[in-house]
Design an enzyme around this catalytic site. Structure first.
Site, PDB file in Angstrom:
ATOM      1  N   ARG A 108       9.015 -28.924   6.844  1.00 21.97           N
ATOM      2  CA  ARG A 108       9.744 -27.699   6.546  1.00 21.97           C
ATOM      3  C   ARG A 108      10.982 -27.638   7.435  1.00 21.97           C
ATOM      4  NH1 ARG A 108       7.289 -21.689   7.115  1.00 21.97           N
ATOM      5  NH2 ARG A 108       7.501 -22.143   9.314  1.00 21.97           N
ATOM      6  N   THR A 112      16.284 -23.565   7.136  1.00 19.84           N
ATOM      7  CA  THR A 112      16.219 -23.021   5.767  1.00 19.84           C
ATOM      8  C   THR A 112      14.785 -22.696   5.337  1.00 19.84           C
ATOM      9  OG1 THR A 112      15.898 -25.209   4.772  1.00 19.84           O
ATOM     10  CG2 THR A 112      18.182 -24.489   5.127  1.00 19.84           C
ATOM     11  N   ASP A 204       1.995 -23.513  15.355  1.00 22.41           N
ATOM     12  CA  ASP A 204       2.431 -24.676  14.579  1.00 22.41           C
ATOM     13  C   ASP A 204       1.271 -25.662  14.490  1.00 22.41           C
ATOM     14  OD1 ASP A 204       3.510 -27.330  13.961  1.00 22.41           O
ATOM     15  OD2 ASP A 204       5.462 -26.348  14.092  1.00 22.41           O
ATOM     16  N   ASP A 207       1.996 -29.419  15.470  1.00 22.58           N
ATOM     17  CA  ASP A 207       2.201 -29.581  16.922  1.00 22.58           C
ATOM     18  C   ASP A 207       0.893 -29.437  17.685  1.00 22.58           C
ATOM     19  OD1 ASP A 207       4.855 -30.096  16.677  1.00 22.58           O
ATOM     20  OD2 ASP A 207       5.542 -28.094  17.258  1.00 22.58           O
TER      21      ASP A 207
END
Ligand code: PRP
Ligand code: URA
Length: 213
Positions: A108, A112, A204, A207
């Site tokens: 992603r 944006t 995340d 991560d």
């Protein structure tokens, strides 16, 4: 009351809820995070596959002949969305060792929030197999919608999407774009923040799974 989301099933088994709470906790280590994602995926797969057809099979126990059952039909295909979806493969493959595995690479864009694709490799796309698409996070829904669009373009018809945490925004986008694809989640969270992260979420996923930042 929140509007009904007809494409969504929340799998609220107590063990899933317990493990998800540990997963969300910011103090959870990378090692434990990985283990928990795998265990939750396994528990979800157990529930999601409860309608798999079976067929009779003759076997000999040590004492006598009997008719047992085996799962019938084509082998399941698991398709993790890289990177974080990889964390869900091992747990499901332990339950279904015969499953094939395809891979879709998507990330992603941070600015944006649009998905950018970089890899696509799946087994037996043309055959009437059941595909389970895996990604722990359904946030805006952009990545999941892109993955399903690519799979359909490759000829796949029987699709289900498994995520651990879903945001209402993502579930709605999926319903608009792929109303035929059931979505299974361990939790439906509140909303996205201004950076497209799920609240309360778990941060995340990629991560935390791989120890990157
Ligand atoms: C995360 C997650 C999903 C996507 C969800 O991946 O694993 O694929 O974001 O967001 P969306 O619903 O708004 O598209 P990310 O882009 O961080 O890539 P990574 O797994 O490689 O870290
Ligand atoms: N991707 C993640 O890994 N976490 C979020 O909360 C949203 C997208």
């Amino acid at each position: 009351m929140a509007p009904a989301l007809p494409n969504l099933t929340v799998l609220g088994h107590p063990l899933i809820r317990h493990k998800l709470t540990l997963l969300r906790d910011r103090r959870t280590s990378t090692r434990d995070f990985k283990q928990l994602v795998s265990e939750i995926a396994m528990l979800m797969a157990y529930e999601v596959t409860k309608d798999l057809p079976t067929e009779p099979v003759e076997i000999d126990t040590p004492l006598e002949r009997m008719t047992g059952e085996q799962v019938s039909g084509k082998k399941l295909t698991l398709v993790p969305i890289l990177r974080a979806g990889l964390g869900m493969v091992e747990g499901i493959a332990q339950l279904i060792p015969s499953a094939r595995v395809g891979h879709i690479g998507l990330y992603r864009d941070h600015d944006t929030l649009q998905p950018v694709d970089y890899y696509f490799k799946i087994p037996g796309a043309g055959e009437a197999r059941d595909f389970l698409v895996l990604d722990p996070m359904l946030a805006t829904g952009g990545s999941a919608v892109a993955a399903l669009t690519a799979l359909k373009a490759a000829g796949v018809r029987r699709l289900r999407f498994l995520c651990i945490v879903a945001a209402p925004e993502g579930v709605h986008l999926m319903l608009d774009a792929h109303p035929d694809v059931p979505v299974y989640a361990a939790a439906l969270d509140r909303r996205l923040n201004e950076r497209g992260y799920i609240l309360p979420g778990l941060g995340d996923a990629g991560d935390r799974l791989f120890g990157t930042h």
